[in-house]
Motif scaffolding. Structure first.
Motif, PDB file in Angstrom:
ATOM      1  N   ALA A  93      28.940   0.158  28.856  1.00 48.19           N
ATOM      2  CA  ALA A  93      28.401   0.678  29.649  1.00 48.19           C
ATOM      3  C   ALA A  93      29.117   0.840  30.787  1.00 48.19           C
ATOM      4  CB  ALA A  93      27.301  -0.642  30.415  1.00 48.19           C
ATOM      5  N   GLN A  94      30.944   0.336  31.069  1.00 43.93           N
ATOM      6  CA  GLN A  94      31.212   0.602  31.980  1.00 43.93           C
ATOM      7  C   GLN A  94      31.851   2.343  31.738  1.00 43.93           C
ATOM      8  OE1 GLN A  94      34.609  -2.159  32.250  1.00 43.93           O
ATOM      9  NE2 GLN A  94      33.701  -3.010  34.236  1.00 43.93           N
ATOM     10  N   TYR A 137      30.718   4.715  30.291  1.00 39.85           N
ATOM     11  CA  TYR A 137      29.794   5.915  29.996  1.00 39.85           C
ATOM     12  C   TYR A 137      30.104   6.181  31.494  1.00 39.85           C
ATOM     13  CZ  TYR A 137      24.568   7.041  30.866  1.00 39.85           C
ATOM     14  OH  TYR A 137      23.145   7.834  31.208  1.00 39.85           O
ATOM     15  N   TYR A 138      29.653   4.960  32.336  1.00 37.78           N
ATOM     16  CA  TYR A 138      29.697   5.047  34.022  1.00 37.78           C
ATOM     17  C   TYR A 138      30.727   6.139  34.570  1.00 37.78           C
ATOM     18  CZ  TYR A 138      29.225   4.121  38.815  1.00 37.78           C
ATOM     19  OH  TYR A 138      29.084   4.538  39.958  1.00 37.78           O
ATOM     20  N   LEU A 139      31.890   5.825  34.132  1.00 37.75           N
ATOM     21  CA  LEU A 139      33.442   6.583  34.692  1.00 37.75           C
ATOM     22  C   LEU A 139      33.086   8.112  33.599  1.00 37.75           C
ATOM     23  CD1 LEU A 139      36.108   3.691  33.860  1.00 37.75           C
ATOM     24  CD2 LEU A 139      34.825   4.134  35.942  1.00 37.75           C
ATOM     25  N   MET A 140      32.595   7.743  32.648  1.00 37.25           N
ATOM     26  CA  MET A 140      32.567   9.301  31.869  1.00 37.25           C
ATOM     27  C   MET A 140      31.484  10.325  32.623  1.00 37.25           C
ATOM     28  SD  MET A 140      32.832   8.363  28.145  1.00 37.25           S
ATOM     29  CE  MET A 140      32.759   9.981  27.350  1.00 37.25           C
ATOM     30  N   SER A 141      30.666   9.672  33.111  1.00 40.47           N
ATOM     31  CA  SER A 141      29.858  10.348  33.511  1.00 40.47           C
ATOM     32  C   SER A 141      29.868  10.615  34.950  1.00 40.47           C
ATOM     33  CB  SER A 141      28.587   9.360  33.428  1.00 40.47           C
ATOM     34  OG  SER A 141      28.426   8.759  35.058  1.00 40.47           O
ATOM     35  N   ARG A 142      30.486  10.786  34.912  1.00 43.57           N
ATOM     36  CA  ARG A 142      31.547  11.161  36.757  1.00 43.57           C
ATOM     37  C   ARG A 142      32.530  12.374  36.127  1.00 43.57           C
ATOM     38  NH1 ARG A 142      26.969   9.443  37.791  1.00 43.57           N
ATOM     39  NH2 ARG A 142      27.035   7.793  39.607  1.00 43.57           N
ATOM     40  N   GLY A 143      33.133  12.116  35.168  1.00 41.88           N
ATOM     41  CA  GLY A 143      33.544  13.686  34.642  1.00 41.88           C
ATOM     42  C   GLY A 143      35.260  13.108  34.248  1.00 41.88           C
ATOM     43  N   ILE A 144      35.619  11.852  33.806  1.00 39.48           N
ATOM     44  CA  ILE A 144      36.334  11.776  33.441  1.00 39.48           C
ATOM     45  C   ILE A 144      36.193  11.198  31.668  1.00 39.48           C
ATOM     46  CG2 ILE A 144      37.864   9.240  32.958  1.00 39.48           C
ATOM     47  CD1 ILE A 144      36.281   8.624  36.244  1.00 39.48           C
ATOM     48  N   SER A 145      37.665  11.977  31.228  1.00 36.94           N
ATOM     49  CA  SER A 145      37.358  11.420  29.692  1.00 36.94           C
ATOM     50  C   SER A 145      37.635  10.469  29.442  1.00 36.94           C
ATOM     51  CB  SER A 145      38.828  12.566  29.141  1.00 36.94           C
ATOM     52  OG  SER A 145      39.840  12.077  29.381  1.00 36.94           O
ATOM     53  N   LYS A 146      36.942  10.578  28.543  1.00 31.52           N
ATOM     54  CA  LYS A 146      37.272   8.809  27.388  1.00 31.52           C
ATOM     55  C   LYS A 146      39.384   8.366  27.117  1.00 31.52           C
ATOM     56  CE  LYS A 146      35.583   6.597  23.713  1.00 31.52           C
ATOM     57  NZ  LYS A 146      35.562   6.448  22.232  1.00 31.52           N
ATOM     58  N   ILE A 182      39.633   1.217  33.004  1.00 35.26           N
ATOM     59  CA  ILE A 182      39.223  -0.312  32.719  1.00 35.26           C
ATOM     60  C   ILE A 182      40.651  -1.386  32.771  1.00 35.26           C
ATOM     61  CG2 ILE A 182      37.262  -1.267  31.067  1.00 35.26           C
ATOM     62  CD1 ILE A 182      36.315   1.750  30.986  1.00 35.26           C
ATOM     63  N   VAL A 238      29.861  12.661  26.837  1.00 33.66           N
ATOM     64  CA  VAL A 238      29.304  12.464  28.584  1.00 33.66           C
ATOM     65  C   VAL A 238      30.390  13.180  29.827  1.00 33.66           C
ATOM     66  CG1 VAL A 238      29.432  10.410  30.199  1.00 33.66           C
ATOM     67  CG2 VAL A 238      28.292  10.374  27.457  1.00 33.66           C
ATOM     68  N   ASP A 239      31.181  13.235  29.450  1.00 28.62           N
ATOM     69  CA  ASP A 239      32.219  13.767  30.546  1.00 28.62           C
ATOM     70  C   ASP A 239      32.048  15.181  30.665  1.00 28.62           C
ATOM     71  OD1 ASP A 239      33.635  13.157  27.948  1.00 28.62           O
ATOM     72  OD2 ASP A 239      35.888  13.479  28.841  1.00 28.62           O
ATOM     73  N   ALA A 260      29.193  16.239  33.257  1.00 32.03           N
ATOM     74  CA  ALA A 260      29.427  16.348  33.905  1.00 32.03           C
ATOM     75  C   ALA A 260      29.957  16.908  34.746  1.00 32.03           C
ATOM     76  CB  ALA A 260      30.232  14.392  33.833  1.00 32.03           C
ATOM     77  N   ARG A 261      31.511  17.384  33.684  1.00 31.04           N
ATOM     78  CA  ARG A 261      31.671  18.599  34.258  1.00 31.04           C
ATOM     79  C   ARG A 261      31.882  20.385  34.281  1.00 31.04           C
ATOM     80  NH1 ARG A 261      36.948  16.093  31.322  1.00 31.04           N
ATOM     81  NH2 ARG A 261      36.479  17.025  29.708  1.00 31.04           N
TER      82      ARG A 261
END
Ligand SMILES: Nc1ncnc2c1ncn2[C@@H]1O[C@H](COP(=O)(O)OP(=O)(O)OP(=O)(O)O)[C@@H](O)[C@H]1O
Ligand SMILES: [Mg+2]
Lengths: 435, 260
Positions: free
Chosen positions: A386-387, A389-398, A405, B76-77, B80-81
């Protein structure tokens, strides 16, 4: 001479010579000799679920030489980085290949009666004080490793803060090893007398040029009545160095102690961190973070003993395991009979980053008193999806999200280290080890 | 630059093998704000999560495109981008990572290597947006959502929205847990984003938010799909009458139970 340690071609005569070369008093030499004799006979410690029988605790050179420096600018880069630029004139003691090579204590502190020097000097100049505290939190004949330590001590620091002296600026010790096959046997004593306070930070680092070596470290911490010590440490020995590191403390009435330990060794490690809350109303806050990487094997024991009434302990252990690293984490909170109103809480969390890594967290509460609060939590898990997903949903790569984290997970200790250079070093170590 | 467009066609989504969203259609263009309302459990958040790419939500049918690009194929990322943003109903906490570091990493993730935002500019921008949302400066150095109150988390979602400046945002119950003043600040934040290059889908239960952020269209979702669409007056009517009247009018029965 009959006594011989495996891989350690030494006899009592060598030890006597080494000791007299350092002008050590009789009592100290005697402990060396007795310990040397016992070292061959005593068994290794038996850390839970970790076999250490074939670890190299004995094959090293212990009479290595350091290079003195006139100015901090002559120090090797990795050491210089640990110093705060703004605190060039701060109280700092630097050891190179177990020898002291640079020392500074501010005039102000000297005038207040503060002693901060390498152990060899302290033994000569303040022998009685050293004797009063030497091996008082633990016994030198506890097991083979403590005996080897007592027999072969070749370094260490001594910090003594007299009654009612408050020291604002952190005091720093740095140990740097780069001599091939060297072994660091450093013994540190930190004493705060009644009503005084200090922040002490020790850093251990070794260059890969050491190859296979050993570190056998014991730090003893004495928190007097109403005194306060913040003790920070970052260990970073290279992968060939086998470490035994023991940090032990005793806290008197209403004293308080904070441990902030970053255990970032790349080699095999056995760590013991003990706090004895002896006095009523004493307290300890322990935070320990570590990363296991490569094929590293490590064992971390964190032990807190509540003996005094209304004593408080908080223990937070966080470990990251990657590659095929293997670590065992034991946390023991012991509340003695009579320690009424004691309050002890421990949390251990292990974050697994690879399927080949292994991590075990064992929480143990031993309680012999009714009127107490005690709690424990232990978990071994993976990065929370969940964390992520949250960070990635802001455009941060996996990859970067995972890194954030993990770094966040280890932040509690970074956050507490009071010296900017050491803080930065730990952050960078975390980044590098996790990356 | 042509106005952006988010197009959702015949979307079907399952969660853990259970079909939740069944034929959801929606088209939002830049400059438009749509509201999505509907009873609890009808699948509003599921639509949002599926669009953002939450790993638990499986799209079994249909398409979602952003400016003609199929976003369902993206991680997902990447979504967003590509310009999507979801203000989540239940934002995660990330201990040890400060809000500022998090946001800077996110912004730089979008800008790409070599084109990082200058630190001073970042700080100034963040200060300004936080002021607009009446967030204390200390929130920049606090760990992401850790120990935030419900309303503070929601404001933090809007702060991220304002910092990241996406093309499309889905705001999932951004008004729940907000006090009356905070609702106004959040609305101010969203309104400040309004432009031809920004489209927004607001999921809400309450008409009140729509007083502050005027929607172009209001959709009502039941049983996994949109059942009716209207203007702002639809939200007012729902507030008055609830969903039962509408169900009867449209001849909608409660969702049939799905066999195990
Ligand atoms: N991760 C999940 N695991 C199991 N069931 C889920 C999951 N996510 C959603 N569901 C189920 O899917 C249905 C739709 O949930 P969803 O959250 O989309 O509803 P919603 O319309 O957003 O409701 P609300 O207005 O209460 O937020 C519910 O029955 C819910 O229990
Ligand atoms: Mg929802």
């Amino acid at each position: 001479m009959s006594t011989q340690l495996k891989n350690l071609p030494l006899d009592a005569e060598n030890i006597i010579n080494f000791s007299s070369h350092r002008n050590e008093p009789k009592w100290f030499t005697n402990i060396r000799l007795k310990a040397f004799e016992l070292a061959a006979k005593l068994p290794l410690p038996k850390p839970e679920k970790t076999r250490i029988d074939d670890w190299n605790f004995t094959d090293f050179r212990f009479d290595t030489k350091g290079t003195s420096v006139k100015s901090l600018n002559d120090l090797p880069e990795p050491v210089r980085q640990l110093l705060d630029e703004t605190e060039q004139a701060g109280s700092v003691l630097i050891h190179h290949n177990s020898e002291p090579v640079f020392a500074n204590l501010t005039e102000d502190l000297k005038n207040k009666g503060v002693i901060f020097t390498d152990l060899a000097t302290a033994i000569q100049e303040h022998g009685d004080l050293v004797q009063k505290y030497y091996f008082k939190t633990d016994k030198w004949d506890k097991h083979k490793l403590t005996a080897i330590h007592a027999a072969l001590i070749n370094g260490g620091s001594f910090l003594y803060v007299p009654k009612n002296v408050q020291i604002e600026t952190p005091i720093q010790a740095i140990y740097f090893q780069d001599a091939s096959s060297s072994g660091l046997m450093a013994h540190t004593i930190v004493v705060c007398e009644r009503g005084s306070s200090v922040t002490y930070v020790e850093s251990y680092l070794s260059d890969s040029s050491v190859g296979s070596g050993a570190a056998n470290l014991i730090s003893e911490v004495f928190v007097g009545e109403n005194a306060r010590i913040k003790f920070g440490a970052v260990d970073h020995f290279s992968s060939g160095v086998v470490s035994y590191v023991s940090r032990k403390a005793k806290v008197e009435k209403d004293g308080s102690l904070q441990w902030a330990l970053g255990q970032m060794n790349d080699g095999y490690t056995v760590s013991e961190n003990d706090t004895n809350l002896e006095g009523d109303g004493s307290s300890v806050d322990t935070k320990v973070v570590s990363i296991g990487s490569g094929a590293q094997k490590q064992n971390f024991d964190n032990y807190i003993r509540h003996a005094g009434k209304a004593t408080t302990s908080r223990l937070l252990v966080r470990g990251v395991q990657k590659d095929s690293a293997h670590s065992i984490f034991n946390a023991i909170t012991k509340i003695e009979h009579g320690a009424s109103k004691a309050d002890g809480e421990q949390t251990q969390r292990v974050l697994m980053l690879s399927k080949d890594a292994r991590g075990d967290a064992n929480p143990i509460l031993l309680i012999d008193e009714y009127d107490v609060i005690a709690g424990h939590a232990a978990s071994v898990g993976r990065v929370d999806p969940a964390q992520l997903y949250y960070l990635m949903s802001r455009g941060i790569s996996k990859e970067i999200a995972e890194k954030l984290i993990v770094e966040g997970f280890l932040e509690p200790v970074v956050d507490l280290l009071p010296i900017e250079g050491v803080k930065k070093q730990l952050s960078e170590l975390i980044e590098r080890k996790v990356g | 630059m042509t106005a952006p467009e988010l197009k959702i066609e015949d979307l079907h989504v399952s969660v853990e093998g259970k079909s939740i969203v069944k034929g959801f259609n929606l088209d939002i263009k830049g400059g438009e704000i749509h509201a999505l309302m509907g009873p609890n459990g009808t699948g509003k958040s599921t639509v949002a999560s599926a669009i953002m790419g939450h790993p638990k939500y499986e799209v079994t049918q249909g398409s979602v495109t952003l400016d003609g690009r199929n976003i369902l194929e993206m991680a997902v990322d990447e979504r967003a981008r590509a310009g999507l943003f979801l203000a989540m109903q239940y934002p995660s906490e990330v201990s040890g990572v400060t809000n500022a570091d998090f946001l800077r990493t996110a912004i730089n993730g979008r800008r790409g290597e070599g084109n990082e935002i200058p630190l001073m500019k970042f700080i100034k921008t963040m200060d300004k947006k936080m002021q607009l949302l009446e967030m204390d400066q200390s929130f920049a150095e606090r760990y992401v959502n850790e120990g935030f109150s419900g309303g503070e988390k929601k404001r933090n979602e809007i702060l991220q929205l304002m910092m990241l400046e996406p093309e499309f945002a889905i705001l999932d119950e951004i008004d729940s847990g907000l006090d009356i003043d905070a609702l106004k600040w959040v609305a101010k934040g969203v309104n400040a984003m309004r432009s031809d290059h920004f489209g927004c889908l607001i999921i809400t239960h309450y008409q009140r938010l729509l007083n502050y952020i005027k929607p172009d269209k209001v959709h009502v979702m039941m049983n996994g799909r949109i059942v009716t669409t209207g203007g702002p007056e639809l939200a007012l009517r729902l507030e008055d009458e609830g969903y039962d009247g509408m169900k009867a009018e449209l001849g909608i029965k409660d969702d049939e139970t799905v066999e195990a």
